[in-house]
Design a protein around this motif. Structure first.
Motif, PDB file in Angstrom:
ATOM      1  N   LYS A 109      20.896 -48.258  75.755  1.00 11.75           N
ATOM      2  CA  LYS A 109      19.668 -49.089  75.669  1.00 11.75           C
ATOM      3  C   LYS A 109      20.395 -50.688  75.679  1.00 11.75           C
ATOM      4  O   LYS A 109      20.758 -50.892  74.619  1.00 11.75           O
ATOM      5  CB  LYS A 109      18.681 -48.919  74.649  1.00 11.75           C
ATOM      6  CG  LYS A 109      17.918 -47.224  75.043  1.00 11.75           C
ATOM      7  CD  LYS A 109      17.160 -46.941  74.010  1.00 11.75           C
ATOM      8  CE  LYS A 109      16.313 -45.576  74.296  1.00 11.75           C
ATOM      9  NZ  LYS A 109      15.516 -45.143  73.169  1.00 11.75           N
ATOM     10  N   CYS A 135      18.995 -51.001  70.777  1.00  9.10           N
ATOM     11  CA  CYS A 135      18.546 -49.906  69.592  1.00  9.10           C
ATOM     12  C   CYS A 135      19.782 -49.893  68.928  1.00  9.10           C
ATOM     13  O   CYS A 135      20.854 -50.018  69.122  1.00  9.10           O
ATOM     14  CB  CYS A 135      18.076 -48.618  70.274  1.00  9.10           C
ATOM     15  SG  CYS A 135      19.455 -47.526  70.859  1.00  9.10           S
ATOM     16  N   SER A 151      22.492 -47.346  70.242  1.00  8.78           N
ATOM     17  CA  SER A 151      23.433 -48.020  71.024  1.00  8.78           C
ATOM     18  C   SER A 151      24.302 -49.012  70.509  1.00  8.78           C
ATOM     19  O   SER A 151      25.472 -49.059  70.876  1.00  8.78           O
ATOM     20  CB  SER A 151      22.629 -48.646  72.026  1.00  8.78           C
ATOM     21  OG  SER A 151      21.965 -47.740  73.058  1.00  8.78           O
TER      22      SER A 151
END
Length: 104
Positions: free
Chosen positions: A6, A14, A17
């Motif tokens: 993401k 996020c 990630s």
């Protein structure tokens, strides 16, 4: 090295990630492909179906699905990531950091 995440490595969207990006950065892996699944709902669902893994991010080494953030973190902690990167011809920066510590 390919990461479905993401956001982007420069701006992860996020925490998971971001954690994957940081782990790769610790190992000196800067040259990898990243795909932002938030830009393409078909890709987001398709990669989950392909890997049979329900979450994002997803990490692939040499075309093979490795896992998500939790798996990459575990591999980082137990040293397996250094070995997997070596198989790809990537020398982990952590090996150089260890040598520097030994010299002190």
């Amino acid at each position: 090295v390919v990461v479905f995440m993401k956001g982007s490595p420069a701006q992860p969207l996020c925490g998971f990630s971001n954690a994957v990006v940081q782990i790769l950065r610790l190992h000196g892996v800067e040259d990898y492909r990243a795909h932002d699944v938030l830009q393409d709902p078909d890709l987001r669902q398709g990669i989950k179906n392909y890997s049979n893994w329900p979450t994002i991010p997803q990490v692939y080494l040499n075309g093979e699905f490795v896992g998500g953030c939790d798996i990459l973190l575990q591999m980082h902690q137990n040293g397996d990531l250094v070995e997997e990167l070596k198989k790809l011809g990537i020398r982990s920066a952590l090996l150089d950091a260890e040598k520097d510590q030994e010299k002190k």
